[in-house]
Design a protein around this motif. Structure first.
Motif, PDB file in Angstrom:
ATOM      1  N   GLN A  79       0.828  -1.215   0.000  1.00  0.00           N
ATOM      2  CA  GLN A  79       0.000   0.000   0.000  1.00  0.00           C
ATOM      3  C   GLN A  79       0.863   1.266   0.000  1.00  0.00           C
ATOM      4  OE1 GLN A  79      -2.612  -0.653   3.352  1.00  0.00           O
ATOM      5  NE2 GLN A  79      -3.652  -2.340   2.319  1.00  0.00           N
ATOM      6  N   ARG A  94     -15.000  -2.880 -13.340  1.00  0.00           N
ATOM      7  CA  ARG A  94     -15.229  -1.652 -12.558  1.00  0.00           C
ATOM      8  C   ARG A  94     -15.024  -0.443 -13.458  1.00  0.00           C
ATOM      9  NH1 ARG A  94     -13.788  -2.809  -6.390  1.00  0.00           N
ATOM     10  NH2 ARG A  94     -13.940  -5.060  -6.445  1.00  0.00           N
ATOM     11  N   ASN A  95     -15.787   0.587 -13.193  1.00  0.00           N
ATOM     12  CA  ASN A  95     -15.640   1.799 -13.998  1.00  0.00           C
ATOM     13  C   ASN A  95     -14.432   2.614 -13.520  1.00  0.00           C
ATOM     14  OD1 ASN A  95     -16.509   3.305 -11.771  1.00  0.00           O
ATOM     15  ND2 ASN A  95     -18.648   3.280 -12.441  1.00  0.00           N
ATOM     16  N   GLU A  98     -14.460   3.545  -9.877  1.00  0.00           N
ATOM     17  CA  GLU A  98     -14.266   2.393  -8.978  1.00  0.00           C
ATOM     18  C   GLU A  98     -12.847   1.836  -9.054  1.00  0.00           C
ATOM     19  OE1 GLU A  98     -18.927   0.983  -9.321  1.00  0.00           O
ATOM     20  OE2 GLU A  98     -17.388   0.088 -10.592  1.00  0.00           O
ATOM     21  N   ASN A  99     -12.247   1.899 -10.258  1.00  0.00           N
ATOM     22  CA  ASN A  99     -10.863   1.443 -10.385  1.00  0.00           C
ATOM     23  C   ASN A  99      -9.939   2.260  -9.496  1.00  0.00           C
ATOM     24  OD1 ASN A  99      -9.614  -0.638 -12.345  1.00  0.00           O
ATOM     25  ND2 ASN A  99     -11.467   0.053 -13.393  1.00  0.00           N
ATOM     26  N   PHE A 102     -10.682   1.848  -5.676  1.00  0.00           N
ATOM     27  CA  PHE A 102     -10.242   0.560  -5.133  1.00  0.00           C
ATOM     28  C   PHE A 102      -8.936   0.695  -4.352  1.00  0.00           C
ATOM     29  CE2 PHE A 102      -8.110  -3.556  -5.264  1.00  0.00           C
ATOM     30  CZ  PHE A 102      -9.118  -4.388  -4.827  1.00  0.00           C
ATOM     31  N   ALA A 103      -8.021   1.535  -4.900  1.00  0.00           N
ATOM     32  CA  ALA A 103      -6.731   1.727  -4.228  1.00  0.00           C
ATOM     33  C   ALA A 103      -6.911   2.356  -2.846  1.00  0.00           C
ATOM     34  CB  ALA A 103      -5.829   2.599  -5.090  1.00  0.00           C
ATOM     35  N   GLU A 105      -9.839   2.004  -1.118  1.00  0.00           N
ATOM     36  CA  GLU A 105     -10.627   1.034  -0.333  1.00  0.00           C
ATOM     37  C   GLU A 105      -9.727   0.009   0.358  1.00  0.00           C
ATOM     38  OE1 GLU A 105     -13.526  -0.717  -2.896  1.00  0.00           O
ATOM     39  OE2 GLU A 105     -14.739   1.109  -2.988  1.00  0.00           O
ATOM     40  N   VAL A 106      -8.671  -0.416  -0.355  1.00  0.00           N
ATOM     41  CA  VAL A 106      -7.789  -1.418   0.264  1.00  0.00           C
ATOM     42  C   VAL A 106      -7.084  -0.843   1.493  1.00  0.00           C
ATOM     43  CG1 VAL A 106      -7.377  -2.694  -1.869  1.00  0.00           C
ATOM     44  CG2 VAL A 106      -5.758  -0.959  -1.186  1.00  0.00           C
ATOM     45  N   ASN A 108      -8.669   1.062   3.556  1.00  0.00           N
ATOM     46  CA  ASN A 108      -9.762   1.346   4.488  1.00  0.00           C
ATOM     47  C   ASN A 108     -10.120   2.820   4.586  1.00  0.00           C
ATOM     48  OD1 ASN A 108     -11.052  -0.900   5.542  1.00  0.00           O
ATOM     49  ND2 ASN A 108      -9.263  -1.389   6.803  1.00  0.00           N
ATOM     50  N   ALA A 109      -9.921   3.562   3.485  1.00  0.00           N
ATOM     51  CA  ALA A 109     -10.297   4.980   3.493  1.00  0.00           C
ATOM     52  C   ALA A 109     -11.815   5.085   3.607  1.00  0.00           C
ATOM     53  CB  ALA A 109      -9.836   5.630   2.195  1.00  0.00           C
ATOM     54  N   SER A 110     -12.265   6.156   4.214  1.00  0.00           N
ATOM     55  CA  SER A 110     -13.718   6.307   4.399  1.00  0.00           C
ATOM     56  C   SER A 110     -14.370   6.683   3.072  1.00  0.00           C
ATOM     57  CB  SER A 110     -13.994   7.389   5.437  1.00  0.00           C
ATOM     58  OG  SER A 110     -13.595   8.639   4.913  1.00  0.00           O
ATOM     59  N   ASP A 111     -15.679   6.467   3.002  1.00  0.00           N
ATOM     60  CA  ASP A 111     -16.416   6.794   1.772  1.00  0.00           C
ATOM     61  C   ASP A 111     -16.329   8.291   1.466  1.00  0.00           C
ATOM     62  OD1 ASP A 111     -17.124   4.203   1.341  1.00  0.00           O
ATOM     63  OD2 ASP A 111     -19.084   4.358   2.320  1.00  0.00           O
ATOM     64  N   ILE A 114     -13.037   9.070  -0.132  1.00  0.00           N
ATOM     65  CA  ILE A 114     -13.020   8.566  -1.515  1.00  0.00           C
ATOM     66  C   ILE A 114     -13.807   9.527  -2.415  1.00  0.00           C
ATOM     67  CG2 ILE A 114     -13.821   6.677  -3.015  1.00  0.00           C
ATOM     68  CD1 ILE A 114     -13.135   4.751  -0.688  1.00  0.00           C
ATOM     69  N   ARG A 150      -4.802   5.926 -10.389  1.00  0.00           N
ATOM     70  CA  ARG A 150      -4.971   4.829  -9.423  1.00  0.00           C
ATOM     71  C   ARG A 150      -3.701   4.628  -8.594  1.00  0.00           C
ATOM     72  NH1 ARG A 150      -5.956  -1.160 -11.729  1.00  0.00           N
ATOM     73  NH2 ARG A 150      -3.779  -0.900 -12.312  1.00  0.00           N
TER      74      ARG A 150
END
Lengths: 226, 303
Positions: A79, A94-95, A98-99, A102-103, A105-106, A108-111, A114, A150
């Motif tokens: 990471q 994934r669009n 989302e691509n 994803f980086a 999300e791995v 654990n970033a909050s929504d 993002i 990304r």
């Protein structure tokens, strides 16, 4: 920041990819790896990314030997690194949004983080209007820009770029290199493997030349020499 | 952790929608496995039914001397009922035996005339003993032989004549049961192999994406999770399809199966075990879908 100490990598069928490599890459450096196909550039990048283990020798990242990183901790280590590939390797289901997310999300970033960061980075690479597009709906250059976005969205300390301009036209290749330079200016360490002579000569950065798994040349503000 | 699961589930759901055709094709293959499992469940029910019918039709019948007092017979009935492995002991009095005999041959003038000629009831009272297993009849026979007092009042026992036949029938039924289970296991293995191979082929197309996810620092569960969720959704849909199909089969074939098997009502069996069938199909389908996807993705996560 990254240190290779007497690193050798031999593949199962006896192919020697790297032999006795000693190398230090400092924090914030822009390093270009050049050499013929099979010289060991990709192997060197994969070793940094812990996709491969050295047959002999040790690799240190921020003074921690990669051999001491347990398999379960590999994900945390990775990471800290952003990867850009020649064949882009976007996730086809994934669009664009989302691509890139994803980086994050791995990690654990909050929504909310993002939602804030992804459009910003898409603005930076000029692809905000294509946020909902899928990789199949993008041109080669656009795909590579998404891949760069990304790789940098989670602000990694190191960017590993393996022939990122290999499949691009000169205009898109220029954009990609410019993006890497910008990332380097922002403090990221960039390791770029390339065959592109013009790019190497234009950048005037540190150039490491590999041949048959050996480092045969290491020049500050180097040029592409065969 | 909750956020991770939410993201895995959300990605799985989106993937399912976006690769709808591929997922439906996989779900169809999964449904074949579930249907096979359900049919094995049906066959097991039929087997148990036939076995119980067979068991009901056999037993030991003890015939008494004509002068044996009813009290003595009923006392023996109580003793027999206490034996281990006895399912039931039915008493038939002399009068009842005569009534049943008369009813049975009411339309046969030769037999009716013979009965009239005899002029009295010569049919003995009897006890019909049903054991839980064939092995338990041995204990009943020992009980009858070992009690000398019973030998004085017992005229005849039907078991010795049918012992061999009974054993053969039960051994045959037992063998059929074992062969059935072995064939079922083989069938399940083959169908599962087909399912797992089909899922593996479907996942093969995503191998690079899985490795990229790992290179980007995703944990194994974060990378493979959406595929497992996809498999579970596929398994769920496959279970619904299999349920509808097996319900229709049970409903429309119930009459013919009943006539072939001599009374096994498949639809009634389906309804009586509907909860078990739904649980078997849903859990089986979802577990199979998840397991197939987890196994298929596993090899691509070792990056």
């Amino acid at each position: 920041m990254i240190q290779f100490k007497n690193v050798t990598k031999i593949f199962p069928r006896g192919v020697v990819a790297l032999k006795d490599v000693d190398l230090t890459i400092n924090k914030g450096e822009f390093v270009i790896l050049v050499g013929k196909s099979g010289a060991g550039k990709t192997t060197l990048l994969k070793l940094i990314n812990k996709e491969l283990e050295p047959t002999q020798g040790k690799i240190f990242f921020e003074d921690v030997c990669l051999c001491d990183i347990a398999p379960v901790q590999t994900q945390t280590y990775r990471q800290k690194i952003g990867n850009i590939f020649q064949d882009v390797r976007l996730i086809s289901t994934r669009n664009v949004y989302e691509n890139i997310s994803f980086a994050m999300e791995v990690m654990n970033a909050s929504d909310s983080d993002i939602c804030r960061d992804v459009p910003t980075i898409l603005d930076l690479v000029g692809l905000r209007q294509k946020m909902q597009c899928f990789p199949t709906e993008l041109s080669g250059g656009e795909k590579q820009k998404v891949a760069i976005a990304r790789a940098m969205i989670h602000r990694p300390g190191v960017i590993l770029a393996d022939e990122p301009t290999g499949n691009l036209d000169v205009y898109n290749a220029r954009d990609v290199i410019d993006s890497l330079v910008k990332l380097n200016d922002m403090g990221a360490t960039v390791v770029l493997a390339t065959h592109n002579e013009k790019t190497v000569n234009l950048l005037k950065k540190r150039v490491i030349t590999l041949e048959n798994g050996h480092i045969i040349r290491d020049q500050e503000k180097g040029k592409f020499l065969l | 952790m909750l956020l991770t699961f939410k993201r895995i589930f959300s990605a799985g759901l989106k993937n399912f929608k976006r690769q709808f055709n591929l997922n439906i094709a996989t779900a169809f293959i999964l449904s074949i496995t579930i249907i096979v499992l359900t049919f094995i469940f049906f066959v097991d029910g039929l087997n148990k039914y036939l076995f119980s019918v067979l068991q009901q039709k056999i037993g030991i019948t003890v015939y008494y001397n004509l002068e044996t007092p009813t009290e003595q017979i009923l006392a023996m009935k109580d003793e027999l009922s206490k034996l281990k492995g006895i399912e039931g002991v039915d008493y038939t009095s002399k009068e009842e035996a005569y009534r049943k005999f008369s009813e049975k041959y009411a339309n046969d003038p030769t037999v009716s005339k013979s009965v009239e000629l005899v002029g009295e009831n010569i049919l003995p009272a009897s006890l019909h003993i049903k054991a839980k297993t064939v092995g338990d009849y041995e204990a009943v026979m020992s009980f009858l032989v070992e009690n000398e007092s019973y030998q004085e009042i017992v005229n005849d026992v039907s078991y010795p004549r049918t012992e061999e036949v009974m054993k053969r029938i039960f051994n045959l039924a037992d063998s059929i049961k074992k062969i059935g289970y072995s064939l079922s296991a083989l069938l399940i293995f083959i169908v599962m192999l087909i399912t797992f191979t089909a899922v593996r082929l479907a996942i093969h197309a995503s191998r690079e994406e899985l490795s990229v996810m790992r290179i980007m620092g995703a944990s194994k569960i974060f990378a493979s999770g959406p595929y497992i969720v996809q498999g579970m959704i596929g398994g769920f849909l496959a279970a619904i399809f299999a349920f509808v199909l097996s319900l229709a089969f049970a409903f429309f074939s119930a009459a013919s199966i009943s006539s072939i098997t001599g009374g096994f009502d498949l639809f009634a069996f389906f309804l009586s075990d509907i909860f078990g069938i739904v649980v078997l199909q849903l859990l089986g389908g979802m577990a199979l879908g998840a397991a197939a996807n987890a196994l298929a993705t596993k090899r691509y996560l070792e990056v």
